[in-house]
Design an enzyme around this catalytic site. Structure first.
Site, mmCIF file in Angstrom:
data_model
loop_
_atom_site.group_PDB
_atom_site.id
_atom_site.type_symbol
_atom_site.label_atom_id
_atom_site.label_comp_id
_atom_site.label_asym_id
_atom_site.label_seq_id
_atom_site.Cartn_x
_atom_site.Cartn_y
_atom_site.Cartn_z
ATOM 1 N N ARG A 144 -3.909 32.158 -15.919
ATOM 2 C CA ARG A 144 -4.939 32.714 -15.052
ATOM 3 C C ARG A 144 -5.730 31.606 -14.363
ATOM 4 N NH1 ARG A 144 -5.750 35.390 -20.018
ATOM 5 N NH2 ARG A 144 -4.761 37.431 -19.987
ATOM 6 N N SER A 161 -4.637 27.084 -24.783
ATOM 7 C CA SER A 161 -4.658 27.795 -26.071
ATOM 8 C C SER A 161 -3.608 27.293 -27.068
ATOM 9 C CB SER A 161 -4.451 29.278 -25.824
ATOM 10 O OG SER A 161 -5.132 29.672 -24.680
ATOM 11 N N ASP A 178 -8.920 28.755 -26.124
ATOM 12 C CA ASP A 178 -9.274 30.111 -25.650
ATOM 13 C C ASP A 178 -10.297 30.800 -26.552
ATOM 14 O OD1 ASP A 178 -7.375 30.322 -27.620
ATOM 15 O OD2 ASP A 178 -6.134 31.811 -26.609
HETATM 16 P P1 ADP Z 1 -2.146 35.535 -24.007
HETATM 17 O O1 ADP Z 1 -2.256 35.683 -25.476
HETATM 18 O O2 ADP Z 1 -0.826 35.093 -23.569
HETATM 19 O O3 ADP Z 1 -3.274 34.779 -23.416
HETATM 20 P P2 ADP Z 1 -3.003 38.275 -23.714
HETATM 21 O O4 ADP Z 1 -4.270 38.048 -24.411
HETATM 22 O O5 ADP Z 1 -3.023 39.105 -22.475
HETATM 23 O O6 ADP Z 1 -2.211 36.980 -23.337
HETATM 24 O O7 ADP Z 1 -2.051 38.992 -24.766
HETATM 25 C C1 ADP Z 1 -0.766 39.336 -24.419
HETATM 26 C C2 ADP Z 1 -0.116 39.836 -25.670
HETATM 27 O O8 ADP Z 1 -0.752 41.024 -26.110
HETATM 28 C C3 ADP Z 1 1.336 40.190 -25.453
HETATM 29 O O9 ADP Z 1 2.154 39.068 -25.725
HETATM 30 C C4 ADP Z 1 1.552 41.301 -26.463
HETATM 31 O O10 ADP Z 1 1.988 40.771 -27.670
HETATM 32 C C5 ADP Z 1 0.191 41.909 -26.681
HETATM 33 N N1 ADP Z 1 0.114 43.191 -25.977
HETATM 34 C C6 ADP Z 1 -0.035 43.404 -24.673
HETATM 35 N N2 ADP Z 1 -0.034 44.726 -24.396
HETATM 36 C C7 ADP Z 1 0.138 45.368 -25.565
HETATM 37 C C8 ADP Z 1 0.248 46.730 -25.963
HETATM 38 N N3 ADP Z 1 0.199 47.729 -25.090
HETATM 39 N N4 ADP Z 1 0.402 46.980 -27.263
HETATM 40 C C9 ADP Z 1 0.469 45.998 -28.151
HETATM 41 N N5 ADP Z 1 0.395 44.699 -27.856
HETATM 42 C C10 ADP Z 1 0.219 44.380 -26.581
HETATM 43 MG MG MG Z 2 -5.190 34.322 -23.774
#
Ligand code: ADP
Ligand code: MG
Length: 528
Positions: free
Chosen positions: A117, A186, A239
């Site tokens: 992002r 992160s 993060d």
């Molecule tokens: P990151 O951890 O990469 O910064 P996010 O905080 O957006 O990104 O988390 C993304 C993760 O959240 C995905 O890899 C998935 O494991 C989990 N996730 C996303 N949507 C869902 C959902 N509908 N149900 C369960 N887990 C989800």
């Molecule tokens: Mg994140």
């Protein structure tokens, strides 16, 4: 004559056809019965596998309490000496958190596990707060997760400068002010200053080998300069720290930041004096934010199963980040898949041969697991749809689908309850779990064997009886409702009455805006 013959013949034929028919009916009935018996025995074996797995994953209150205590003990050990615990307990050099006075235009880049992002925010001090913010999100191309450091940081720099180039009129830099950036990264980093730090190791499926040991701020700075831009990275932020800062900006009671997304981690505000391994000066605030890297937490009290063993062996970082592998979004779906593989192999629940794709690691993503888990239709048609779409599995019985849901429930519940125990462990460490008498300064009882009495020496304001807010971010927590509910339930179970003073607040995209806020509070050019 011919007619009589025909009649006799045909009646004989009828008798024979009748016999054949009844024999065929018998055979068909036998096939149906044997198929039913087979299905029943498959279901029976699958149920046995399920029960065994449920038992192995069981996290009753007593076991959770052991995990809470182990977390508090390991936190202490990690603060005392380098390598003192699997919890790295990394000092972040962040000794002051944003408080609302920040002004000006700031940027953040946020490299998580799945998404990348970029964000800009115009801050207007206490009266204006967040005047305007904009962000964009792009998926990280998978090949970059396994490529070279230059490719990865070049990609980040490219996305950042193209975002900066689209800065609108509503965003204004002060005369003489450079664009300053908070860089949310992160992954475990050993910081050497608020805006420099070397990567200790990759997690969450990244393996960019030449970046390990490198200063990630310098790497990004080079990428930006290669594109002819001049920007300053004012803060390197985990993060969790971004989430903590984003939460604290609005609410003084925020003491802990937790991420439950692709990976999982936590940070919290510690008394600088409690960080015995800290060789630097004690900051004026007397506080230091500690990045726990709790994904690497380990304790013999964690309910480890054959699923965790095989997942760990086949992961990119075997032997590491065991807690994360039981809790976070990257792994939950795969835990479910591994149980289903066993059921498919030993109980043929999906027919023979076992669907090829089911044997592929990480083929069941957590969002699909969550979809199946939340299926409340009477015939579990969402489960059928996911099994068909992901694995080409057709014609599952409702009974088998129920077993699949039960596997999802077991994995989800275990992860959520362990995450809750982790949070309560932190609360215990800082004397905010409600077990200390309010306002009483307790001695460190680490040496005592009774871990229930464990607290670090706690300043009065830490046990003022006020609220403690946990700022939470991450797609798993945000989207997986049953996970969130199980976690909340376990916090209440663990804290009892004390849970009324603990609030877990979703601080959506807090890690991005928090990094921009930290860039503001650590800017070279301070606008008063
Ligand atoms: P990151 O951890 O990469 O910064 P996010 O905080 O957006 O990104 O988390 C993304 C993760 O959240 C995905 O890899 C998935 O494991 C989990 N996730 C996303 N949507 C869902 C959902 N509908 N149900 C369960 N887990 C989800
Ligand atoms: Mg994140």
């Amino acid at each position: 004559m011919a007619d009589a013959f025909k009649a006799r013949y045909s009646s004989g034929a009828q008798i024979r056809t009748g016999k054949i028919r009844s024999a065929a009916a018998c055979a068909a009935a036998a096939v149906i019965v044997s198929r039913r018996l087979k299905v029943r025995s498959q279901k029976c074996t699958a149920r046995k596998i399920l029960l065994e797995f449920q038992e192995a994953c069981y996290t009753p209150l007593a076991r959770l309490r052991q995990v809470v205590d182990a977390m508090a003990v390991e936190m202490h050990a990690g603060l005392v000496s380098e390598g003192g615990s699997k919890l790295k307990m990394l000092p972040t050099y962040i000794d002051r958190l944003p408080d609302g006075h920040e002004r000006g235009l700031y940027y953040a880049v946020d490299l998580g596990g799945t998404n990348f992002r970029v964000l800009r925010v115009q801050l207007g001090g206490l009266e204006g707060r967040v005047i305007k913010q904009e962000y964009e999100e792009v998926a990280i191309p998978p090949e970059l997760m396994l490529g070279t450091s230059e490719q990865l940081f070049d990609f980040i720099a490219k996305e950042l400068v193209s975002f900066v180039a689209r800065e609108g009129q509503d965003f204004r830099l002060h005369a003489g002010q450079n664009r300053e950036i908070g860089f949310t990264f992160s992954f475990p980093v050993k910081q050497t200053a608020v805006n420099s730090g070397t990567l200790l190791q990759w997690t969450k499926g990244f393996k960019v080998n030449d970046a390990v040991g490198e200063d990630v701020v310098a790497a990004l700075q080079r990428g930006i300069e290669r594109r002819g831009y001049k920007m300053r990275i004012a803060a390197l932020v985990n993060d969790t720290v971004g989430t903590l800062a984003g939460g604290r900006y609005w609410n003084n009671d925020v003491m802990i930041g937790v991420i439950l997304g692709t990976g999982t981690n936590a940070c919290y505000v510690e008394r600088a004096e409690a960080v015995s391994k800290w060789a630097g000066d004690i900051p004026k605030s007397g506080e230091m934010v500690i990045n726990m890297e709790w994904g690497n937490f380990w304790s013999s009290h964690l309910p480890r199963t054959y699923v965790d063993e095989s997942l760990d062996n086949e992961s990119l970082n075997p032997g590491e980040y065991g807690f994360e592998k039981m809790i976070s979004g990257m792994y939950l779906g795969d835990c479910v898949r591994r149980v289903l593989v066993r059921m498919a192999q030993e109980a043929c629940i999906f027919g023979t041969p076992v669907p090829h794709k089911l044997l592929e690691a990480f083929s069941l993503m957590t969002p699909d697991m969550s979809k199946m888990h939340h299926d409340d239709s009477s015939d579990l048609k969402v489960v059928a749809e996911v099994l068909k779409r992901v694995y080409g599995i057709q014609n599952t019985t409702v009974g088998i689908r129920k077993i699949v849901v039960a596997v999802c429930d077991t994995v989800c519940q275990r992860g959520a309850r362990l995450a809750a125990a982790g949070i309560v462990g932190i609360l215990k460490k800082i004397g905010r779990d409600g077990s200390a008498a309010n306002g009483v300064i307790k001695r460190n009882t680490f040496e005592q064997s009774d871990m229930n009495g464990f607290h670090d020496e706690v300043p009065v304001h830490y046990t003022s009886g006020g609220r403690t807010v946990v700022a939470m971010d991450g797609g798993l927590y945000e989207h997986y409702t049953k996970f969130r509910n199980y976690m909340q339930e376990a916090v209440v179970e663990l804290l009892g009455e004390g849970s009324k003073n603990v609030v877990i607040e979703l601080s959506k995209d807090g890690s991005g805006i928090g990094a921009a806020l930290l860039a503001a509070s650590h800017a070279e050019y301070v606008i008063s």
